[in-house]
Motif scaffolding. Structure first.
Motif, short mmCIF file in Angstrom:
data_model
loop_
_atom_site.label_atom_id
_atom_site.label_comp_id
_atom_site.label_asym_id
_atom_site.label_seq_id
_atom_site.Cartn_x
_atom_site.Cartn_y
_atom_site.Cartn_z
N LYS A 1 27.92 62.88 42.66
CA LYS A 1 26.94 62.09 41.92
C LYS A 1 27.58 60.91 41.19
O LYS A 1 26.87 59.99 40.78
N LEU B 1 30.27 76.48 45.63
CA LEU B 1 29.26 76.70 44.60
C LEU B 1 29.69 76.21 43.22
O LEU B 1 28.95 76.38 42.26
N GLY B 2 30.89 75.62 43.12
CA GLY B 2 31.38 75.19 41.81
C GLY B 2 30.63 73.99 41.26
O GLY B 2 30.22 73.08 42.02
N ILE B 3 30.47 73.96 39.94
CA ILE B 3 29.73 72.88 39.31
C ILE B 3 30.47 71.54 39.41
O ILE B 3 29.84 70.48 39.46
N LEU B 4 31.81 71.58 39.47
CA LEU B 4 32.58 70.34 39.53
C LEU B 4 32.31 69.61 40.85
O LEU B 4 32.08 68.39 40.85
N ASN B 5 32.35 70.32 41.96
CA ASN B 5 32.09 69.68 43.25
C ASN B 5 30.61 69.33 43.44
O ASN B 5 30.26 68.56 44.34
N TYR B 6 29.75 69.86 42.60
CA TYR B 6 28.34 69.46 42.60
C TYR B 6 28.16 68.14 41.86
O TYR B 6 27.34 67.29 42.25
N LEU B 7 28.95 67.93 40.80
CA LEU B 7 28.80 66.72 39.98
C LEU B 7 29.58 65.53 40.53
O LEU B 7 29.15 64.38 40.37
N TRP C 1 33.60 79.42 38.73
CA TRP C 1 32.31 78.74 38.80
C TRP C 1 32.46 77.22 38.68
O TRP C 1 31.60 76.47 39.13
N ILE C 2 33.55 76.78 38.06
CA ILE C 2 33.78 75.33 37.95
C ILE C 2 34.43 74.77 39.21
O ILE C 2 34.00 73.73 39.73
#
Length: 311
Positions: free
Chosen positions: A161, A152-158, A146-147
């Protein structure tokens, strides 16, 4: 003279009788010991030695379930010697083992040194840091999936930014995929090593440090000259257990990379599983298992040998 002779004969007969009684009692003790050991030995023989013998038998046969085994001699061993994928999986396993063992030992020792100091909430942290080692491999791998998942990983979402517009596809890149596997393995290994190192640190006599302070030793000298030699047996134990655990890794590989990309994270046990259960080459999988076992034995022996020299 006759009375003395009779007395000597009586004493000899008495000592012989006592010796016979001792031998009889000793035999009874041995019998009781063996009776208590028999259930454990039967379980060990049934679930350890019998499977090993059966694996040796399978390694000399071509086995494709549900067909009957076909004897092929050393055919599986000849195939193993020329199997480039197997040797690559062994290389990947060594890289993973060295990386996860080194990081796990280093991180575990550092955290244990910090926890060895007196502070509030120490007991909570002792339990908290041990949690990853008792968590399922699959659950741990899902957390990191999930990271690091590139979609869908949170790291590539952050990362976008904070300015990184095109973050890497972590688990699709050979370097980063192996790095993440090593990171997950060392994270779990450190959690296992922390309480062991902490117990070793707490067992080092305080008088050693006090004597070193009198001689003018600083903190760094005390750590290298007192702490490290004192916990060396524990360090060797953690190293051996890390090697064994690293050669058994398969769940986190299944969840995170499935051996990809391009077999760059395919470890030995994963390849054994593929050949045995996915491709149904059970005899060939047994042959690989037999090769991995003595290799692991040699690695452990070398580790113990080097630790004795350093001690």
């Amino acid at each position: 003279m006759i009375s003395k002779h009779k007395s000597a004969v009586y004493m000899d007969g008495k000592s012989l009788l006592e010796e016979k009684i001792k031998k009889k009692n000793r035999r009874k003790d041995y019998l009781g010991t063996y009776l208590f050991l028999t259930p454990a030995l039967l379980l060990l023989f049934t679930f350890s030695f019998v499977p090993i013998i059966y694996v040796v038998y399978l390694s000399f046969h071509r086995v494709r379930l549900p067909d009957d085994p076909i004897f092929i001699g050393i055919g599986n061993y000849a195939q193993l010697m020329g199997d480039s994928v197997f040797w690559r999986s062994m290389g990947n396993t060594l890289i993973y083992t060295l990386g996860s063992m080194s990081l796990g030992l280093f991180a575990g020792l550092c955290v244990a040194v910090l926890l060895n100091r007196a502070f509030k909430g120490k007991r909570f942290f002792k339990v908290f840091y041990f949690l990853p080692s008792v968590t399922s491999d699959v659950v741990s791998a899902m957390i990191f999936l999930w990271i690091f998942d590139h979609n869908l990983g949170i790291l590539n979402y952050l990362l976008p930014k904070v300015g990184l517009v095109e973050p890497p596809a972590w688990l699709l890149d050979p370097f980063w995929a192996m790095f993440i596997l090593i990171f997950v393995g060392s994270w779990r290994g450190a959690a296992y090593n922390i309480p062991i190192f902490l117990a070793g640190l707490e067992g080092v006599p305080k008088s050693y440090y006090e004597a070193a302070e009198i001689d003018g030793a600083n903190g760094w000298h005390k750590f290298w000259r007192i702490t490290i030699p004192s916990i060396m047996p524990i360090s060797v134990y953690c190293m051996v257990m890390s090697i064994i655990a690293s050669f058994q890794v398969v769940a986190i590989v299944d969840v995170l990379t499935d051996g990809g990309p391009d077999n760059s994270t395919l470890v030995a046990l994963k390849y054994v599983w593929q050949q045995s259960f996915q491709f149904n080459y059970v005899g060939y999988g047994a042959t690989m298992s037999l090769f991995i076992f003595p290799f692991l034995l040699v690695m452990t022996w070398l580790n113990l040998k080097l630790s004795k020299r350093s001690g």
